[in-house]
Design an enzyme around this catalytic site. Structure first.
Site, short mmCIF file in Angstrom:
data_model
loop_
_atom_site.label_atom_id
_atom_site.label_comp_id
_atom_site.label_asym_id
_atom_site.label_seq_id
_atom_site.Cartn_x
_atom_site.Cartn_y
_atom_site.Cartn_z
CE LYS A 147 34.85 -93.37 35.96
NZ LYS A 147 35.47 -92.45 36.93
CG HIS A 177 32.05 -95.85 42.80
ND1 HIS A 177 32.62 -95.04 41.87
CD2 HIS A 177 31.55 -95.00 43.74
CE1 HIS A 177 32.48 -93.77 42.21
NE2 HIS A 177 31.84 -93.72 43.35
CE LYS A 181 27.89 -93.40 44.76
NZ LYS A 181 28.63 -92.75 45.83
CD GLU A 215 32.46 -85.13 42.27
OE1 GLU A 215 33.16 -85.76 43.06
OE2 GLU A 215 32.73 -85.02 41.07
CG ASP A 234 35.97 -88.36 36.22
OD1 ASP A 234 36.55 -89.44 36.41
OD2 ASP A 234 35.64 -87.59 37.15
CG HIS A 239 29.84 -92.52 38.03
ND1 HIS A 239 30.23 -93.84 38.12
CD2 HIS A 239 30.90 -91.80 38.47
CE1 HIS A 239 31.46 -93.91 38.60
NE2 HIS A 239 31.90 -92.68 38.81
CE LYS A 338 36.09 -83.97 39.64
NZ LYS A 338 35.50 -84.98 40.53
#
Ligand code: BG6
Length: 488
Positions: A147, A177, A181, A215, A234, A239, A338
């Site tokens: 991605k 990804h 997990k 994050e 993003d 996700h 973030k």
């Protein structure tokens, strides 16, 4: 269980294989799978990049990287991995340059060839075209795409159309990804192997669902990329939507790749799109200013990207609805940012209040909550009301039944990339996104970005080290679950 014999040898070509992702994720994953006997040393890894270096230099770089990155690096396994790896300096934009790669693949002689595109997606077309014109793509070749796949629906379609010119859908592995997990995969087991939860998993019993991926890191070294994308593209487009799919999907009849992906696609198609009238009330975009995380002062986003007046969002919160029988009217709150208080990802299922309070003079009865913590500390927590022991009538408070997932399984979870790379080797596409899923998620994300532009949606500033400006989209009586205190 699949054994190393069944997996067999392969040639893995990593385009951009000396870059950040390869060094941080792909090579450590290969190291562990090699060490665990799932990869045979007879397999070949060919790193292709336009940086000037020799195989010897690359191996030294790889050794240093693994020694720094791994907790207990084992020299013999690093040596074996290096021994399997060769480096080819190729300027990827010219098909005439691919002959050395052709020769290397012929020399390796493997039928099983995996191409891993760990480059910007703008290079995917030229790489595929060059591989094709040099006769290096067969029906057995598989291709792994990182991605982001495009930066909007149009650019996704462009990249996808070119890739599909050279590969069938069953040869393409689009990575998200998060699906690799362990805790995310456990969502399927939690839902579909436990009668108790699945019985309550609907709008009759659930009041609202929260999905938070917070994050504490800023944009780090990726400012160029990040400033063009922002948190919506993003994180949310991929996700967070994938997590939402796993929470909201119907049980597939069987666990094969297409059955699972069919169910996820239905969720994406049932998401209510935003329009001009509701985007302002149901979505928030924010950007961090200076602040303090743990004991460190951190810079603002504008300073992190070298100070120009960027309107890129580093935080998104939104309220959405899955318009189908199971979820009608139930808000799904998604939030990511973030430079928030700490790194934590969790899904919180908030159940409805009890229908009647038999303790009317006492404090209100809290909702039951199922908190599924994905990272950093994997756990499942069921918050329930319990009596506070003691004489003199009833007093109660919420108490958690907590399953420390990691401790009860008793071993370290493999990194997402270990699982995903081995799934490519095995040919299992279940944890990879199908083209129609990516298309559906871009379409829905467009209803946010287009309406942000039309309505000139305000960018809210939030101080680094806080939870961000996510409260305004919450309906009355709803609140975000409080952040954990653990830090990254
Ligand atoms: C990536 C994003 O896909 O996921 C990054 O591009 C983000 O911006 C990262 O930091 C988060 O992944 P994880 O596994 O650390 O939660």
């Amino acid at each position: 269980m699949t054994t190393k014999k069944e997996l067999g040898d392969f040639s893995l070509v990593i385009f951009g294989g000396d870059g950040d992702l390869a060094m941080k994720k792909i090579f450590p994953a290969l190291y562990f799978r090699l060490k665990h006997g799932q990869i045979e040393t007879a397999s070949d890894i060919i790193v292709v990049s336009n940086n000037k270096k020799t195989t010897t230099e690359f191996r030294a770089e790889l050794t240093e990287n693994l020694n720094n990155k791994l907790k207990k690096p084992k020299a013999n396994w690093i040596e074996k991995l290096c021994g399997m790896t060769t480096y080819l300096e190729i300027e990827l934009t010219d098909p005439a340059n691919y002959l050395p790669l052709k020769k290397s693949l012929e020399k390796a002689g493997e039928e099983h060839v995996l191409l891993y595109y760990s480059t910007p997606s703008s290079l995917f077309s030229v790489i595929s075209g060059s591989m094709h014109s040099n006769g290096m793509i067969t029906d057995k070749t598989k291709v792994v795409l990182e991605k982001p796949l495009g930066s909007d629906l149009k650019s996704f379609e462009e990249v996808n159309t070119t890739i599909r010119k050279y590969f069938n859908e069953n040869q393409i592995y689009r990575i998200d990804h998060y699906l690799g997990k362990e805790t995310v995969q456990n969502l399927m087991v939690l839902r579909f192997a436990n009668h108790l939860f699945e019985m309550a998993w609907n709008s009759q019993n659930i009041d609202y669902v929260e999905i938070t991926v917070a994050e504490s890191l800023g944009v780090g070294t990726r400012k160029g990329y990040y400033d063009n994308y922002g948190a919506l593209k993003d994180m949310v487009q991929n996700h967070l939507l994938q997590l939402l799919c796993l929470v909201a999907m119907e049980p597939p009849a069987v666990l094969d790749a297409d059955s699972v992906r069919d169910e996820k696609l239905k969720v994406l198609k049932a998401l209510v799109p935003f329009d001009e009238s509701n985007v302002g009330k149901r979505t928030i975009k924010g950007q961090y200013t200076r602040g303090k995380i743990e004991d460190d002062f951190v810079k603002s986003y504008q300073e992190d990207i070298d100070g120009y007046n960027s309107e890129t969002e580093t935080f998104v919160a939104l309220r959405t609805y899955v318009q189908n029988w199971r979820w009608s009217g139930i808000p799904f709150y998604l939030r990511t940012g973030k430079r928030m208080t700490s790194r934590y990802s969790e899904i919180v299922i908030n159940f409805k209040h009890v229908p009647h309070n038999v303790f009317p003079k006492l404090a209100p009865i809290d909702r039951n909550k199922l908190i599924i913590r994905l990272q950093p500390d994997e756990s499942i927590e069921l918050v329930q009301m319990a009596k506070i022991p003691g004489p003199g009538g009833y007093r109660y408070k919420p108490i958690s039944l907590e399953l420390d997932y990691l401790a009860s399984i008793g071993k370290k979870f493999p990194d997402a990339y270990e699982r995903l790379i081995m799934d490519v080797v095995r040919g299992n596409q279940t944890l990879f996104m199908r083209e129609d899923e990516v298309r559906a998620s871009w379409k829905w994300v467009h209803s946010i970005m287009d309406n942000w532009t039309k309505t000139e949606q305000e960018l809210k500033l939030y101080q680094a080290g806080t939870e961000g400006p996510g409260d305004e989209i919450l309906k009355d009586g709803h609140s975000w679950n409080e952040a954990q205190s653990e830090e990254e």
